[in-house]
Design a protein around this motif. Structure first.
Motif, mmCIF file in Angstrom:
data_model
loop_
_atom_site.group_PDB
_atom_site.id
_atom_site.type_symbol
_atom_site.label_atom_id
_atom_site.label_comp_id
_atom_site.label_asym_id
_atom_site.label_seq_id
_atom_site.Cartn_x
_atom_site.Cartn_y
_atom_site.Cartn_z
ATOM 1 N N ALA A 149 8.914 2.842 -8.794
ATOM 2 C CA ALA A 149 8.454 1.481 -9.059
ATOM 3 C C ALA A 149 7.171 1.174 -8.302
ATOM 4 C CB ALA A 149 9.546 0.478 -8.681
ATOM 5 N N LEU A 150 7.083 1.646 -7.074
ATOM 6 C CA LEU A 150 5.879 1.398 -6.271
ATOM 7 C C LEU A 150 4.689 2.192 -6.788
ATOM 8 C CD1 LEU A 150 7.504 1.318 -2.738
ATOM 9 C CD2 LEU A 150 6.410 -0.594 -3.926
ATOM 10 N N GLU A 151 4.934 3.363 -7.344
ATOM 11 C CA GLU A 151 3.842 4.196 -7.850
ATOM 12 C C GLU A 151 3.118 3.556 -9.025
ATOM 13 O OE1 GLU A 151 5.850 7.846 -8.631
ATOM 14 O OE2 GLU A 151 5.663 8.591 -6.565
ATOM 15 N N SER A 152 3.771 2.601 -9.690
ATOM 16 C CA SER A 152 3.167 1.970 -10.864
ATOM 17 C C SER A 152 2.543 0.614 -10.548
ATOM 18 C CB SER A 152 4.215 1.807 -11.971
ATOM 19 O OG SER A 152 5.275 0.966 -11.558
ATOM 20 N N HIS A 153 2.421 0.264 -9.262
ATOM 21 C CA HIS A 153 1.840 -1.021 -8.878
ATOM 22 C C HIS A 153 0.767 -0.843 -7.806
ATOM 23 C CE1 HIS A 153 5.648 -2.399 -10.708
ATOM 24 N NE2 HIS A 153 4.967 -3.489 -10.996
ATOM 25 N N PHE A 154 -0.165 -1.785 -7.768
ATOM 26 C CA PHE A 154 -1.162 -1.843 -6.698
ATOM 27 C C PHE A 154 -0.879 -3.084 -5.866
ATOM 28 C CE2 PHE A 154 -4.994 -3.797 -5.022
ATOM 29 C CZ PHE A 154 -5.465 -2.774 -4.216
ATOM 30 N N LEU A 155 -0.803 -2.916 -4.563
ATOM 31 C CA LEU A 155 -0.540 -4.025 -3.655
ATOM 32 C C LEU A 155 -1.746 -4.242 -2.743
ATOM 33 C CD1 LEU A 155 3.122 -3.084 -2.618
ATOM 34 C CD2 LEU A 155 2.356 -4.522 -4.524
ATOM 35 N N ASP A 156 -2.082 -5.511 -2.541
ATOM 36 C CA ASP A 156 -3.215 -5.809 -1.652
ATOM 37 C C ASP A 156 -2.905 -5.409 -0.215
ATOM 38 O OD1 ASP A 156 -5.112 -7.209 -3.495
ATOM 39 O OD2 ASP A 156 -3.411 -8.580 -3.705
ATOM 40 N N LYS A 157 -1.717 -5.759 0.239
ATOM 41 C CA LYS A 157 -1.309 -5.420 1.610
ATOM 42 C C LYS A 157 0.171 -5.059 1.615
ATOM 43 C CE LYS A 157 -4.563 -8.381 4.167
ATOM 44 N NZ LYS A 157 -5.137 -9.161 3.039
ATOM 45 N N VAL A 158 0.541 -4.130 2.478
ATOM 46 C CA VAL A 158 1.954 -3.871 2.747
ATOM 47 C C VAL A 158 2.184 -4.006 4.247
ATOM 48 C CG1 VAL A 158 2.275 -2.367 0.748
ATOM 49 C CG2 VAL A 158 1.693 -1.367 2.953
ATOM 50 N N PHE A 159 3.336 -4.529 4.570
ATOM 51 C CA PHE A 159 3.729 -4.727 5.960
ATOM 52 C C PHE A 159 4.927 -3.823 6.230
ATOM 53 C CE2 PHE A 159 1.388 -8.413 4.709
ATOM 54 C CZ PHE A 159 0.636 -8.754 5.827
ATOM 55 N N ILE A 160 4.759 -2.949 7.211
ATOM 56 C CA ILE A 160 5.726 -1.896 7.495
ATOM 57 C C ILE A 160 6.361 -2.122 8.865
ATOM 58 C CG2 ILE A 160 6.038 0.600 7.835
ATOM 59 C CD1 ILE A 160 5.350 -0.115 4.978
ATOM 60 N N GLY A 161 7.674 -2.043 8.917
ATOM 61 C CA GLY A 161 8.384 -2.056 10.189
ATOM 62 C C GLY A 161 8.657 -0.636 10.641
ATOM 63 N N VAL A 162 8.653 -0.404 11.941
ATOM 64 C CA VAL A 162 8.860 0.939 12.479
ATOM 65 C C VAL A 162 9.882 0.901 13.605
ATOM 66 C CG1 VAL A 162 6.525 1.696 11.865
ATOM 67 C CG2 VAL A 162 6.955 0.758 14.152
ATOM 68 N N SER A 163 10.461 2.069 13.874
ATOM 69 C CA SER A 163 11.402 2.203 14.988
ATOM 70 C C SER A 163 10.743 2.788 16.228
ATOM 71 C CB SER A 163 12.573 3.096 14.567
ATOM 72 O OG SER A 163 13.208 2.578 13.426
ATOM 73 N N GLY A 164 9.588 3.409 16.025
ATOM 74 C CA GLY A 164 8.872 4.007 17.146
ATOM 75 C C GLY A 164 7.418 4.226 16.791
ATOM 76 N N LEU A 165 6.584 4.275 17.829
ATOM 77 C CA LEU A 165 5.145 4.461 17.651
ATOM 78 C C LEU A 165 4.609 5.238 18.840
ATOM 79 C CD1 LEU A 165 2.355 3.642 16.301
ATOM 80 C CD2 LEU A 165 2.435 1.626 17.779
ATOM 81 N N ASP A 166 3.939 6.362 18.579
ATOM 82 C CA ASP A 166 3.276 7.091 19.657
ATOM 83 C C ASP A 166 1.956 7.641 19.148
ATOM 84 O OD1 ASP A 166 3.809 9.425 18.233
ATOM 85 O OD2 ASP A 166 5.135 10.289 19.728
ATOM 86 N N ALA A 167 1.309 8.446 19.955
ATOM 87 C CA ALA A 167 -0.025 8.939 19.608
ATOM 88 C C ALA A 167 -0.021 9.834 18.375
ATOM 89 C CB ALA A 167 -0.617 9.698 20.799
ATOM 90 N N HIS A 168 1.160 10.331 17.986
ATOM 91 C CA HIS A 168 1.261 11.222 16.830
ATOM 92 C C HIS A 168 1.635 10.502 15.548
ATOM 93 C CE1 HIS A 168 0.788 14.671 19.466
ATOM 94 N NE2 HIS A 168 1.682 14.109 20.265
ATOM 95 N N GLY A 169 1.981 9.212 15.618
ATOM 96 C CA GLY A 169 2.277 8.510 14.382
ATOM 97 C C GLY A 169 3.367 7.466 14.490
#
Length: 281
Positions: free
Chosen positions: A188-208
């Motif tokens: 479903a997402l592959e067939s749409h264009f979104l101006d912005k997406v907001f992503i939640g994460v469980s962790g963040l470091d220098a590698h991603g």
């Protein structure tokens, strides 16, 4: 000769069967591998196979999977750390949703307010799963001008009580997160264009970026691929932490919104990747 071959075949069959019967789910096995890895700095195939009661081939496949996610680097006979381990923590299990929603609520509210200010009039917006994303939905709900795409049933209900148009992705519901996962959601997402997406994460470091759930991670990647601009919401308690699944490297992010400025290696990595950092106050 026939009896000898039969006994040999039976032993081989039992050996394979024991491996399969005693094998824990892959996600739990991966978490056990990473926990051992973080404790010792190196993991060997032989020791892991003995500890988890599986074959060396199974461990090799596990290490290859974790290596592709950026969680470790394969070596002859085992794996070693990707970069320095100091200051890095690994979260093996996803905390309960009700526990997470109460944790650092004020910080998440400030992050959500800052995120909402980035949403322009008439934009198409993607909201994925997580407590910070739910806080953002609470802020956006009164608006009438948005088209919101989400795989988060909680967000969908919150936004539907407001005034914007809301689209829920199809697929399998993952409880207790109430996220929608699977190939239908991704298609479903592959067939749409979104101006912005907001992503939640469980962790963040220098590698991603990292998340607890491999299934949610696949949908997060699809959100990111469909968007003109990717915004990550992450409070500072998740800095220099990893979880089971690596979502993407930092160069896939346009903006990071947090409440405390990153420091040291993380700050340098964000700058090198061209990520704009917004400090919510």
């Amino acid at each position: 000769m026939s009896d000898s071959r039969s006994v040999t075949a039976q032993k081989a069959s039992l050996s394979v069967g024991d491996d399969k019967a005693g094998r824990m789910p892959a996600a739990l096995r991966h978490a056990r591998i990473i926990a051992s890895f973080e404790k010792n700095g190196f993991v060997s195939i032989t020791s892991l196979a003995d500890e988890l009661n599986v074959s060396g081939m199974t461990i090799r496949r596990d290490l290859d999977v974790l290596g592709k996610r950026g969680l470790l680097e394969r070596t002859h006979g085992g794996a070693v750390a990707v970069g320095p381990l100091s200051g890095l923590s690994f979260d093996a299990e996803e905390p309960a949703f009700e526990q997470r929603i109460r944790l650092r609520a004020l910080e998440k509210s400030a992050i959500a307010e800052a995120a909402a200010r980035l949403v322009g009039s008439g934009e198409s917006v993607g909201l994925d799963v997580g407590t910070s994303i739910l806080a953002l939905a609470n802020v956006l709900a009164p608006r009438r001008d948005l088209r919101v795409f989400t795989n988060n049933l909680r967000v969908g209900m919150q936004m539907a009580e407001g005034n914007s148009t809301v689209y829920i992705l199809g697929g399998q519901v993952r409880v207790p997160e109430f996220s929608v996962i699977g190939p239908q959601a991704i298609a479903a997402l592959e067939s749409h264009f979104l101006d912005k997406v907001f992503i939640g994460v469980s962790g963040l470091d220098a590698h991603g970026l990292y998340d607890y759930s491999p299934e949610d991670t696949e949908v997060k990647r699809a959100f990111m691929a469909s968007a003109d601009h990717v915004v990550v919401l992450c409070d500072s308690s998740k800095f220099n932490r990893r979880a089971l699944s690596r979502i993407a490297p930092l160069d896939g992010v346009g903006t990071l919104i947090t409440e405390t400025a990153p420091q040291g290696e993380l700050a340098a990595a964000l700058d090198a990747a061209g990520v704009k950092v917004i400090i919510a106050t």
